[in-house]
Structures are given as C-alpha cells and as structure tokens.
Write an enzyme that holds these catalytic residues in place. Structure first.
Site, PDB file in Angstrom:
ATOM      1  N   ASN A 147      -4.402  -1.716   4.864  1.00 13.55           N
ATOM      2  CA  ASN A 147      -3.619  -2.181   4.261  1.00 13.55           C
ATOM      3  C   ASN A 147      -3.475  -1.054   3.447  1.00 13.55           C
ATOM      4  O   ASN A 147      -3.150  -0.862   1.985  1.00 13.55           O
ATOM      5  CB  ASN A 147      -4.607  -3.409   3.012  1.00 13.55           C
ATOM      6  N   VAL A 161      -1.317   1.911  -1.150  1.00 14.44           N
ATOM      7  CA  VAL A 161      -1.608   0.013  -1.257  1.00 14.44           C
ATOM      8  C   VAL A 161      -0.879  -0.627  -1.353  1.00 14.44           C
ATOM      9  O   VAL A 161      -0.055  -0.629  -1.980  1.00 14.44           O
ATOM     10  CB  VAL A 161      -2.314   0.195  -1.897  1.00 14.44           C
ATOM     11  N   CYS A 162      -0.610  -1.186  -0.206  1.00 13.21           N
ATOM     12  CA  CYS A 162       0.183  -2.792   0.675  1.00 13.21           C
ATOM     13  C   CYS A 162      -0.864  -4.075  -1.138  1.00 13.21           C
ATOM     14  O   CYS A 162      -1.111  -4.008   0.381  1.00 13.21           O
ATOM     15  CB  CYS A 162       0.218  -2.905   2.102  1.00 13.21           C
ATOM     16  N   LEU A 163      -0.774  -4.257  -1.876  1.00 15.37           N
ATOM     17  CA  LEU A 163      -0.792  -5.231  -2.053  1.00 15.37           C
ATOM     18  C   LEU A 163       0.523  -5.907  -3.262  1.00 15.37           C
ATOM     19  O   LEU A 163       0.959  -5.305  -3.946  1.00 15.37           O
ATOM     20  CB  LEU A 163      -2.411  -5.086  -3.149  1.00 15.37           C
TER      21      LEU A 163
END
Lengths: 439, 180
Positions: free
Chosen positions: B100, B107-109
């Site tokens: 992620n 950042v993939c949040l």
C-alpha cells in the site's frame, strides 16, 4: 466628468428618504443616509472574477463610491464570456486593475481602488478601515482567512462587544446553476467556521484506483498529475504543475491519453485535462448575476439600515425552474473562530512562564491537566511550552524558567492553550503589569 | 439589529487600538489541539524539527510485531491552512516494500483521501498508518508486485520484507536498510 445630474439618485431617495410599509420599524429616513453611502461608506470587494465583476457593477450603480477590490489573479481568455469588465485585449493583465479602470471610466463619481494581491498580503490596519466586506471567492481557505481576520478585529470593553469594531461580511458563492448568499455579523451570527460542514468535501479518488484500476478518464489524468509528474518532473526538478501553462497541460494530456489507451478508456480531452488539473467548476453567468445582486442588496441594507438583513443564508438553484430557500444558519457554541472570545489573564512582566502553567492547572475554573501553550508573533506561531510531545517538551522546557518579558510577550498578547479538559484550543489575552506597577 | 449607519458615523477616526498582529488561524488552533492530545502507542513517535511550526512534522513508526517488526519508517506530515476541511499531506520518507506504499512514498490509506472527515485527527491517521504495517492490504495495491507476492506466497513476502529492511534488492529495486 459630470458626476451629478437631475434625477440621478431618485430611485435611491425613494427608499432612504421616506418610510414605508416594508421599511424596518426603527428606520429613520433622512438625506444623510444617501450622503453616507456616497461619501463615507467604504466597501471592500474580495475577488474580481465572475461574482466580483457583477458586484462592482451593482455597487457602483447603487451609489457606493469608495470601493476597494482585491484579486490575485490575471485575466484568462476563458473568463471573457461572463467577466464582462474585461475585453480580449486585457488577457494576461491583473483582474483587479482592469475591473477598477472599467468601473471608474464608466460610472461617474465612483472610485474603485484596485489591489493586485492576495488577501493575506494585508493586515489588520488595512481591513479595519472598511465598513462592509463582500466576497466573491472560489476558495474555502480564503473565506476562512477573511472570516478569521474580521473576528480578530472585534474589540470588547468590559466583556461587551464594541459595535464600532464589527465589520459585516456578505459572502456569495456559485457552482454551475447553484449558488448561495449569506450575511455574517462576526460573533453575532454564524460565521464561516461555524458552518464549515456546509462545504462539500473535495472529490478525491482512492490512490490505489488511480494507480492500478482506472475506470474513468479522470482516473488517468489524476494518475499523471499525482504519480507521474513528481516521478518524471518533465519541466525540471521541483517545478510544480501550472494549470495555466499550455505546455504543462499538453504533457499531462499526452501521458493521460497513453494510460487511457492501455486500459481502453475513452474521453480524454484537453478541456477535461485542464478541468481536472485546475479543479475547474462550471460557471454560469446568470447564477453569478443573481447571487451578486442578492449580495449587493444586502450590502445596501446594512449600509442604510433601511431593511432587516437576510437572516442569514440563502440557497439558490435554477437547474429546474427556480428554487430558493432561506434559513438561519446557527452559531456553533464552540466555534474555533467566533466563540473563542479571549479570556483575560493577569500577570506581571517578571512572572515566569511556569507561573502561567501553574495558573492554568490550579485555577479553580480551569483545572487543566497538560496544557500546551502557543502564541503568535508577527503572524507566525511560537510554541511556548507543550509537555505532551516529547520532542517539543525538550525544546521548550527552558522557556518555563524565563520571565514573560524575557519571552518577548507584551501586554494584550494572545496565548492559545490546548488541553484535554476543553473541546477546543482556548484563547487568553495577557494583561501584563510592568514590574514597577507591582512594587 | 446592528444599525451600521448610525454606528459608522462614529468610526473612521483611528481610535482603534494597537495592532495585536493577526490572531492564530482556526487551522492553527485546531492542529494545536490535535498535537497536544496525541496519544500514541509506544511503537510510534512524533518529531518536530521546529517546535514553533506545528504544521510540519515527522512520525516514526517502529512496528513490534508482524512482517515489519524491527523496521523504522519515517512519514512526513504537511498540514495546510485548509485543515481540517482538507486532510494533511502524508508521505513515507523511508523506502519500503509494502503493497500500500509505492516507491515514491505515496501512501494508499482511505482516510488520507476519499474517506477523510474533519472529525478525524492526526492521531487517527497515525493509527491508520500503524495498521497498514500490521495488516498490509493486497486488495488495494499501490505497489502491485508486492501485493501479488503477498497474495500468492505469504512466506516469500515475509522474506522479501525482511530482506528489504536489512538493505538489499527485491527484483531490481534496491531498498536502504531501515532496521532500528
């Protein structure tokens, strides 16, 4: 240039020089009102774009003659369809300058003063001089900033608001066929910060969709904008995207097209690319006209006291027919901006920051646990002490031993204190006795 | 009702008090509250290079269990004047092999983008980041290769993570050592 002629103000005189069934009960008709409007009343228009052009025209024709306008932007060819104070020859020039020059040439007796600048370039001494501020902005940050500024201009005497320090703010906004107009009396009615939840969140696509599973042309453009541009830096290291630079848009367009082809997505155009990159909202000239007219009317009502103001938020929608609805937006009890009235705190110059900390913890009405204290010096934050964050505690611990004078704190300075015991950061105003007074 | 006309006759005479300087912005007051109330697990640390600047800081996460145990990952936080209407910008400054987080530090949040809400705080984001290290999510990949390995061969993924943290190549990408 002839600035007065018979009958020029007939229509205004009918409103301000006589009463009537729709006039405010306390309204006191008099010829002085018109001269106040024409000679004394100083209006600030923020933004010289779609709403700004309409506002300047409306206010100038209404008789306001001391108008300032701020805009940080230059004229783009795509503005010309609705920003009617600008002509093709003006493309590239400052909006504020062109708008002011146009009105000044067109409306006898009206003086518009342009400021080709950001609102943040001016301080209290500039804003304090205006009677009313009216905004035609497209940015939430700018609205919050001017809202905060007008609130910080409020003065209190013995806890009572000094009404001469209050500057009403009239705010308009449009998006396509929808718009709103509102009146804010800082600290008396709901402010921008009280109603922050009214603004829709910016649409953001999940990063992983952009990176690996694009389905829309917008996903492809966002991929290039967010992920590819920083990696490739096509126009040199550290050069960020300029949405008005055709070379930048062209590069993004080509890369987006490549990506769209890879995923069998269609619909990438130059227009869409620029729209996504600049987050362009569609603008409709007639919506701007309606909202600006509503705002200008409110400015007139406030300046003359001839009618009650809009109370206080008007929505407008002409997607299908015409729909409008007015309601009273309520103040937020714990608004960070307008309910955060400074509380007085008395110390002497020789007292140490430790004494302030002890006061915050031991005062019977405060009883704070781990207060973090900051202040603002020349518009910049200064952290005085914060014990909950180790790295800040270590760097600010020495401050506790310093006297308030040694810390450069002055009488009237505001301290901001955050603590678990209160839902928001509180504002205190330091009342400093000099050491001599004390002895 | 405010009778501006009568009031404003009195104004305009420079009787206004001294300049106190512009008050702290609402964004500034809100971030002060967020920072003062940070309540982080012992695996997370926050560092302010300039204690006067509460809008720019680093968060260091050093997981003590799962794949990333023993590693030390630095994130930079940039909070803008749009806060909390807009989320802070967060980047991972440590090169990491993670489904992620990509190699540029994106950042993939969800709460950093599409699911951000003004009621969330800096604390919620740090917890979100910490969670990414405990439960990397191969369904929403940013580093597709890492995600595929995690999905097909957990054992190999674990080895790759360990190798990257010691400093070494995964495929043709070199990862700097980031063990504590």
């Amino acid at each position: 240039m002839e600035t007065e002629w018979p009958g020029r103000w007939d229509h205004l005189q009918k409103i301000v020089e006589r009463g009537g069934p729709f006039a405010h009960p306390d309204f006191d008709p008099s010829p002085e009102i018109l001269s106040f409007l024409k000679e004394t009343c100083k209006i600030l228009v923020i933004g010289a774009g779609g709403l700004g052009c309409e506002l300047l025209k409306d206010l100038a024709f209404m008789g306001f003659s001391d108008i300032h306008v701020i805009d940080m932007d230059t004229i783009d060819v795509s503005n010309l369809n609705r920003q009617f104070l600008f002509r093709a020859k003006d493309v590239g020039k400052a909006k504020a300058d062109c708008a002011a020059a146009f009105i000044n040439a067109r409306v006898p007796g009206c003086r518009v003063t342009p400021h080709y600048a950001k609102i943040q370039d001016f301080d209290e001494s500039f804003y304090r001089d205006f009677h009313i501020v009216v905004c035609g902005l497209d940015s939430i940050i700018a609205r919050r900033w001017i809202n905060g500024m007008l609130i910080s201009l409020l003065r209190y005497e013995d806890g009572e608001l000094d009404q001469t320090s209050l500057i009403p703010m009239v705010d308009g906004g449009t998006e396509g066929f929808k718009g709103n107009a509102r009146v804010i009396l800082p600290s008396l009615t709901a402010c921008v910060e009280c109603t922050l939840g009214f603004y829709p969140p910016q649409i953001n696509f999940p990063l992983c969709t952009i990176a690996h599973t694009p389905r829309l042309p917008e996903h492809c453009i966002e991929f290039v904008r967010i992920l590819l541009w920083p990696k490739e830096e096509p126009f040199g290291a550290g050069v960020s995207i300029d949405g008005d630079d055709p070379k930048h848009i062209q590069w993004i367009l080509e890369k987006s097209q490549e990506r769209a082809n890879e995923y069998n997505i269609s619909g990438i155009t130059y227009r869409l690319t620029q729209g996504v990159v600049k987050r362009i909202m569609p603008a409709v000239a007639s919506t701007n006209a309606v909202i600006a007219a509503a705002c200008a009317t409110e400015v007139f009502k406030i300046a003359t006291s001839c009618c009650l103001s809009l109370n206080n938020y008007m929505n407008f929608n002409d997607t299908n027919g015409v729909y409008t609805y007015t309601f009273e937006a309520e103040r937020l009890e714990d608004c960070l901006a307008c309910s955060n009235k400074p509380q007085a705190m008395n110390f002497s110059e020789a007292d140490k920051l430790q004494d302030v900390l002890t006061y915050l913890q031991e005062n019977s009405t405060l009883q704070m646990k781990t207060p973090g204290i900051t202040t603002s010096v020349g518009g910049k934050n200064k952290t005085l002490y914060m014990q909950t964050v180790k790295s800040i505690e270590a760097k600010t611990r020495e401050n506790l031993k310093l006297s308030l004078k040694e810390l450069g704190l002055e009488d009237g300075q505001e301290l901001y204190v955050a603590d678990v015991t209160t839902p928001n950061t509180l504002t205190f105003q330091l009342r400093l006795a000099t050491t001599m007074d004390n002895s | 009702m405010i009778k501006l006309f009568t009031l404003k006759q009195q104004k305009k005479d420079g009787e206004s008090g001294p300049d106190r300087g512009k008050r702290a912005s609402a964004a500034q007051l809100r971030i002060q509250k967020d920072i003062n109330e940070l309540n982080l697990p012992k695996t997370c640390q926050v560092d302010f290079p300039d204690p006067d600047d509460l809008l720019n800081f680093k968060v260091v996460i050093a997981p003590d269990e799962e794949f990333y145990r023993g590693g030390r990952f630095v994130f930079s936080f940039k909070v803008g004047q749009g806060y909390p209407h807009d989320p802070p910008k967060v980047k991972c400054e440590t090169m990491v092999y993670h489904p992620n987080i990509d190699l540029e530090g994106n950042v993939c949040l969800n709460i950093l983008r599409e699911d951000w809400k003004p009621v969330l705080t800096i604390n919620s984001i740090v917890y979100g980041l910490q969670y990414l290290f405990l439960e990397p999510n191969p369904e929403d990949p940013l580093n597709k290769e890492a995600a595929e390995v995690l999905q097909t061969n957990r054992r190999l993924f674990e080895q790759n993570v360990a190798k990257s943290m010691r400093g070494g190549h995964i495929g043709n990408v070199y990862f700097d050592r980031c063990l504590k």
